[in-house]
Design a protein around this motif. Structure first.
Motif, mmCIF file in Angstrom:
data_model
loop_
_atom_site.group_PDB
_atom_site.id
_atom_site.type_symbol
_atom_site.label_atom_id
_atom_site.label_comp_id
_atom_site.label_asym_id
_atom_site.label_seq_id
_atom_site.Cartn_x
_atom_site.Cartn_y
_atom_site.Cartn_z
ATOM 1 N N LEU A 3 0.867 -1.169 0.000
ATOM 2 C CA LEU A 3 0.000 0.000 0.000
ATOM 3 C C LEU A 3 0.907 1.223 0.000
ATOM 4 C CD1 LEU A 3 -2.097 -2.153 0.858
ATOM 5 C CD2 LEU A 3 -3.098 -0.434 2.348
ATOM 6 N N GLN A 4 0.763 2.030 -1.043
ATOM 7 C CA GLN A 4 1.593 3.216 -1.192
ATOM 8 C C GLN A 4 0.732 4.457 -1.018
ATOM 9 O OE1 GLN A 4 5.038 3.316 -1.706
ATOM 10 N NE2 GLN A 4 4.707 5.494 -1.252
ATOM 11 N N ALA A 5 1.006 5.193 0.047
ATOM 12 C CA ALA A 5 0.235 6.397 0.340
ATOM 13 C C ALA A 5 0.996 7.633 -0.092
ATOM 14 C CB ALA A 5 -0.080 6.465 1.827
ATOM 15 N N SER A 6 0.251 8.657 -0.434
ATOM 16 C CA SER A 6 0.844 9.943 -0.774
ATOM 17 C C SER A 6 -0.051 11.048 -0.246
ATOM 18 C CB SER A 6 1.036 10.079 -2.280
ATOM 19 O OG SER A 6 -0.214 10.025 -2.943
ATOM 20 N N GLY A 7 0.542 12.193 -0.018
ATOM 21 C CA GLY A 7 -0.190 13.321 0.537
ATOM 22 C C GLY A 7 0.381 13.684 1.886
ATOM 23 N N GLY A 111 -0.329 0.663 4.913
ATOM 24 C CA GLY A 111 0.619 1.498 4.201
ATOM 25 C C GLY A 111 1.539 2.195 5.188
ATOM 26 N N GLN A 112 2.530 2.876 4.639
ATOM 27 C CA GLN A 112 3.423 3.621 5.518
ATOM 28 C C GLN A 112 2.676 4.842 6.026
ATOM 29 O OE1 GLN A 112 3.305 4.080 2.327
ATOM 30 N NE2 GLN A 112 4.008 6.125 1.754
ATOM 31 N N GLY A 113 3.007 5.293 7.177
ATOM 32 C CA GLY A 113 2.341 6.459 7.742
ATOM 33 C C GLY A 113 2.764 7.737 7.053
ATOM 34 N N THR A 114 1.865 8.697 7.027
ATOM 35 C CA THR A 114 2.175 10.008 6.480
ATOM 36 C C THR A 114 1.726 11.066 7.486
ATOM 37 O OG1 THR A 114 1.914 11.466 4.554
ATOM 38 C CG2 THR A 114 0.022 10.123 5.160
ATOM 39 N N LEU A 115 2.610 11.994 7.778
ATOM 40 C CA LEU A 115 2.368 12.959 8.843
ATOM 41 C C LEU A 115 1.557 14.142 8.341
ATOM 42 C CD1 LEU A 115 2.907 13.976 11.748
ATOM 43 C CD2 LEU A 115 5.017 15.019 10.865
#
Length: 120
Positions: A3-7, A111-115
């Motif tokens: 799972l690839q997150a962006s934003g 997915g990896q976390g995004t701050l």
């Protein structure tokens, strides 16, 4: 499965942000996709979830401000966050409950976390 997150990023109170998260790899079907968040010193909590049929559910704290949507053809989930408040500051994680093959059970992937930091 990945799972690839962006934003994410820094935004002023009252501002907006949009996340996306794409699932890739061996995927037979996705039961649900969701966004969670974890603020410093707090437990991870569900923010919003969207089922394969399109039904959605939101944490009370974000109802009316956040909107989750999904592009099933792309195995991608989106989170639109409006009217952001400082208390929305957290690391946001996407999640997918899915089957890798027709015979496999449903498993959860992260997915990896995004701050997200909401501050003036």
């Amino acid at each position: 499965v990945q799972l690839q997150a962006s934003g994410g990023g820094l935004v002023q109170p009252g501002g907006s942000l949009r996340f996306s998260c794409a699932a890739s790899g061996s995927i037979f079907s996705i039961k649900a996709m969701a966004w969670y968040r974890q603020a410093p010193g707090q437990q991870r909590e569900l923010v919003a979830v969207i089922a394969s049929g399109g039904g959605t559910n939101y944490a009370d704290s974000v109802k009316g401000r956040f909107s989750i949507s999904r592009d099933s053809a792309k195995n991608t989930v989106y989170l639109r966050m409006n009217s952001l408040k400082p208390e929305d500051t957290a690391v946001y994680y996407c999640n997918a409950d899915l089957r890798e093959t027709i015979r496999s059970g449903v498993k959860g992937y992260w997915g990896q976390g995004t701050l997200v930091t909401v501050s003036s």
